[in-house]
Design an enzyme around this catalytic site. Sequence first.
Site: not given
Length: 332
Positions: A146, A283, A312
Amino acid sequence: MQAAPPRHLQSEAEPERCSAQQTVTLFRHEPLLLDCGQPVCDVRVAYHTYGEAREHATLVLHALTGNSAVHEWWPDFLGAGKPFDPDTDFVVCSNVLGGCAGSTGPSELPTLSGQRVKLTLRDMARVGRALLEHLGVKKVRVIGASMGGMLAYAWLLECPDLVERAVIIGAPARHSPWAIGLGTAQRSAIQAAPGGEGLKIARQIAMLSYRSHQSFQQTQAGQRVPGVPAITSYLEYQGEKLLARFCEKTYVALTEAMDAFQPSDAELRGIQVPVLSIGISSDVLYPASEVKAHAALLPHSTYWELDSIHGHDAFLMDAQDLPERVRDFLHA
C-alpha cells in the site's frame, strides 16, 4: 491500508529477538533538506528492529495508518521460516517522517510562508537512509505494501545504491486520478469537520476502497443491531477505532505526499534492481491492471497476482501463499 489485521490473526506473543520501540534523533549537526526547500534539524525517528544487527538488512515500509511494530500488524511475515526471520535476518521498520507513532509529526515541522511544509515520499526515504546509516546498514532488501509499496518506489529512485531488491505489494508507482480523488474527498472531510469527526468520515471513505463488493457481501451482510445494517456499524466502528490512535494532521500530510508522488515512465525504466510487484485481483483502490502496467516499465521486474475477493486489504487479511512468494524472492 489498515494498520492491523483482526485480533485472531495476530501473534499471541512477540517473536523472539524483537526490540522494543526505539527512538533516535537524526540530522542534529547537518539539516535534512526537504524537497520543498526547507531545512529541518533534529528529526526524531521511532523504529523497531528484529534479529542481530548486520550490514545487510530487510527494510519493511508500513502502510498509511501503520507503525514500526511489524510483529503487531504482519505476523504472517515475521518469524522462523517466514520472509522476515529474526534468526537469520536483521529486520528494520521505522515510523515515517510525518507519522504519529513516535517519529517527528507534522505539527513539529517548520512552516514556510506561514503554511506547514508539505512532505514527500522522497523526504521519507532520505530520513530512512539516515536511520540505516545510524544502524550501520549498508545494503537493504526493501518491502512495502500500500503506501509502503509506493514508498518502496521512492527508495528505488532516491537510494539506488542501497537497495539490492524490492517487493511492492498492492501499490502503483504513482496515484491515478481515481486514487487522488479518494484522497481529496478524505481530506475534505477532515477540513470540513476538524477535531475528529472528519477523520472518522475519512476512514469510512477509505475503508470502502480497501475492500470489495464481494468481500463486504461475505462479511458485512445483514444486521448486527436491529435496524442498523452491518456495514454501517462496521464503518462507524472503523472510524472510531482510527480516531483513538491516529492524528488527522498526519493523515492529511501522508495522503498529500502519496498524491504528489508522480515519477515519470523514464524514471521507472531507470530502476535497475530486481523487483517483485504484486497486484490483488479485486483491489478497487489500486487495480491489479494498474499495478501490473507500472511493473512492466521496470527493466527487471516480476509480476504476480494475489487472487482474493477481499480487495486491497487482502495482503493483511487473506495472504494465502503470499508470504512464501515474498520469502523466496527476498532470499533468492
